[in-house]
Design a protein around this motif. Structure first.
Motif, PDB file in Angstrom:
ATOM      1  N   HIS A  37       0.756  -1.366  -0.014  1.00 37.10           N
ATOM      2  CA  HIS A  37      -0.004  -0.008   0.181  1.00 37.10           C
ATOM      3  C   HIS A  37       0.902   0.606   0.278  1.00 37.10           C
ATOM      4  O   HIS A  37       1.023   1.404   0.696  1.00 37.10           O
ATOM      5  N   ILE A  38       0.674   1.958  -0.939  1.00 38.59           N
ATOM      6  CA  ILE A  38       1.316   3.157  -1.320  1.00 38.59           C
ATOM      7  C   ILE A  38       0.650   4.558  -1.368  1.00 38.59           C
ATOM      8  O   ILE A  38      -0.305   4.530  -1.581  1.00 38.59           O
ATOM      9  N   ILE A  39       1.146   5.728  -0.178  1.00 40.57           N
ATOM     10  CA  ILE A  39       0.376   6.664  -0.109  1.00 40.57           C
ATOM     11  C   ILE A  39       0.778   7.623  -0.536  1.00 40.57           C
ATOM     12  O   ILE A  39       2.487   8.029  -0.250  1.00 40.57           O
ATOM     13  N   ALA A  40       0.641   8.225  -1.858  1.00 38.82           N
ATOM     14  CA  ALA A  40       1.346   9.461  -2.548  1.00 38.82           C
ATOM     15  C   ALA A  40       0.584  10.424  -3.074  1.00 38.82           C
ATOM     16  O   ALA A  40       0.081  10.657  -3.457  1.00 38.82           O
ATOM     17  N   PRO A  41       0.359  11.435  -1.716  1.00 42.66           N
ATOM     18  CA  PRO A  41       0.082  12.676  -2.237  1.00 42.66           C
ATOM     19  C   PRO A  41       0.551  13.578  -3.379  1.00 42.66           C
ATOM     20  O   PRO A  41       1.315  13.735  -3.645  1.00 42.66           O
ATOM     21  N   PRO A  42      -0.608  14.032  -4.088  1.00 43.95           N
ATOM     22  CA  PRO A  42      -0.816  15.109  -5.383  1.00 43.95           C
ATOM     23  C   PRO A  42       1.013  15.559  -4.886  1.00 43.95           C
ATOM     24  O   PRO A  42       1.516  16.206  -6.382  1.00 43.95           O
ATOM     25  N   GLN A  43       1.230  16.827  -3.930  1.00 42.64           N
ATOM     26  CA  GLN A  43       1.472  17.320  -3.738  1.00 42.64           C
ATOM     27  C   GLN A  43       3.046  17.378  -3.527  1.00 42.64           C
ATOM     28  O   GLN A  43       3.544  16.143  -2.915  1.00 42.64           O
ATOM     29  N   ARG A  44       4.665  17.212  -5.014  1.00 45.31           N
ATOM     30  CA  ARG A  44       5.369  16.768  -4.640  1.00 45.31           C
ATOM     31  C   ARG A  44       6.818  16.286  -3.648  1.00 45.31           C
ATOM     32  O   ARG A  44       7.150  16.209  -3.414  1.00 45.31           O
ATOM     33  N   ASN A  45       5.639  17.733  -2.302  1.00 44.88           N
ATOM     34  CA  ASN A  45       6.843  17.747  -0.983  1.00 44.88           C
ATOM     35  C   ASN A  45       6.560  16.898  -0.663  1.00 44.88           C
ATOM     36  O   ASN A  45       7.136  17.501   1.180  1.00 44.88           O
ATOM     37  N   ALA A  46       5.060  16.761  -0.592  1.00 41.05           N
ATOM     38  CA  ALA A  46       4.884  15.859   0.954  1.00 41.05           C
ATOM     39  C   ALA A  46       4.805  14.641   0.869  1.00 41.05           C
ATOM     40  O   ALA A  46       5.835  13.841   0.104  1.00 41.05           O
ATOM     41  N   LEU A  47       4.840  13.952   2.444  1.00 40.72           N
ATOM     42  CA  LEU A  47       5.722  12.721   2.153  1.00 40.72           C
ATOM     43  C   LEU A  47       5.153  11.550   2.315  1.00 40.72           C
ATOM     44  O   LEU A  47       3.843  11.789   1.994  1.00 40.72           O
ATOM     45  N   THR A  48       5.655  10.953   1.305  1.00 41.18           N
ATOM     46  CA  THR A  48       5.384  10.063   0.724  1.00 41.18           C
ATOM     47  C   THR A  48       5.578   8.854   1.741  1.00 41.18           C
ATOM     48  O   THR A  48       6.349   8.611   2.463  1.00 41.18           O
ATOM     49  N   ARG A  49       4.759   7.766   1.902  1.00 40.50           N
ATOM     50  CA  ARG A  49       4.883   6.246   3.073  1.00 40.50           C
ATOM     51  C   ARG A  49       4.733   5.425   2.182  1.00 40.50           C
ATOM     52  O   ARG A  49       3.281   4.727   1.420  1.00 40.50           O
ATOM     53  N   ALA A  50       4.442   4.198   2.759  1.00 41.26           N
ATOM     54  CA  ALA A  50       4.313   2.725   1.667  1.00 41.26           C
ATOM     55  C   ALA A  50       4.411   1.943   3.122  1.00 41.26           C
ATOM     56  O   ALA A  50       4.746   1.759   4.084  1.00 41.26           O
ATOM     57  N   THR A  51       3.194   0.658   3.175  1.00 38.97           N
ATOM     58  CA  THR A  51       3.490  -0.190   4.112  1.00 38.97           C
ATOM     59  C   THR A  51       2.902  -1.471   3.158  1.00 38.97           C
ATOM     60  O   THR A  51       2.260  -1.761   2.214  1.00 38.97           O
ATOM     61  N   ALA A  52       3.804  -3.084   3.235  1.00 37.45           N
ATOM     62  CA  ALA A  52       3.902  -4.021   2.795  1.00 37.45           C
ATOM     63  C   ALA A  52       3.485  -5.236   4.100  1.00 37.45           C
ATOM     64  O   ALA A  52       4.002  -5.441   4.978  1.00 37.45           O
ATOM     65  N   ILE A  53       2.968  -5.771   3.982  1.00 38.84           N
ATOM     66  CA  ILE A  53       2.452  -7.175   4.947  1.00 38.84           C
ATOM     67  C   ILE A  53       2.168  -7.698   3.940  1.00 38.84           C
ATOM     68  O   ILE A  53       1.198  -8.061   2.946  1.00 38.84           O
ATOM     69  N   CYS A  54       2.994  -9.415   4.178  1.00 40.78           N
ATOM     70  CA  CYS A  54       2.763 -10.440   3.050  1.00 40.78           C
ATOM     71  C   CYS A  54       1.788 -11.193   4.529  1.00 40.78           C
ATOM     72  O   CYS A  54       1.665 -11.347   5.726  1.00 40.78           O
ATOM     73  N   ARG A  55       0.642 -12.951   3.544  1.00 46.89           N
ATOM     74  CA  ARG A  55      -0.150 -13.207   4.836  1.00 46.89           C
ATOM     75  C   ARG A  55       1.003 -14.348   4.817  1.00 46.89           C
ATOM     76  O   ARG A  55       0.580 -14.867   6.213  1.00 46.89           O
ATOM     77  N   CYS A  56       2.146 -14.313   4.341  1.00 47.69           N
ATOM     78  CA  CYS A  56       2.843 -15.641   5.540  1.00 47.69           C
ATOM     79  C   CYS A  56       3.501 -14.730   6.680  1.00 47.69           C
ATOM     80  O   CYS A  56       4.296 -15.886   7.443  1.00 47.69           O
ATOM     81  N   GLY A  57       3.118 -13.861   7.488  1.00 46.32           N
ATOM     82  CA  GLY A  57       3.833 -13.625   8.316  1.00 46.32           C
ATOM     83  C   GLY A  57       5.555 -12.846   9.202  1.00 46.32           C
ATOM     84  O   GLY A  57       5.049 -12.683   9.562  1.00 46.32           O
TER      85      GLY A  57
END
Length: 91
Positions: free
Chosen positions: A34-54
């Protein structure tokens, strides 16, 4: 008064899963990248990755860190995930 107690018990039974699969709250336990990339270039981009394998649960902040996470996520899914054989057999 006893009617209110019964209503409280019924409400508590309707609460989210008491045994979530990750350490995150139930509303955040979404598997995948899951990537959260706001439209503003200077905004903080965040990402989360969770796999079912645990075995894979990562969260990063910043454009460069997100790019590294995407590459690492692809590597995990293709090479190191214990569930990769299940995905191949299903296809």
């Amino acid at each position: 008064m006893s009617g209110q107690k019964g209503a409280a018990r019924r409400a508590s039974l309707k609460s989210p899963d008491p045994h979530p699969t990750t350490h995150r709250p139930p509303e955040q336990a979404l598997f995948g990248l899951h990537i959260i990339a706001p439209p503003q270039r200077n905004a903080l981009t965040r990402a989360t990755a969770i796999c079912r394998c645990g075995t894979y649960d990562r969260e990063v902040r910043g454009r460069a860190a997100v790019q590294r996470l995407v590459a690492d996520w692809e590597h995990h899914r293709a090479k190191t995930c214990p569930l990769r054989t299940e995905r191949r057999n299903a296809a």
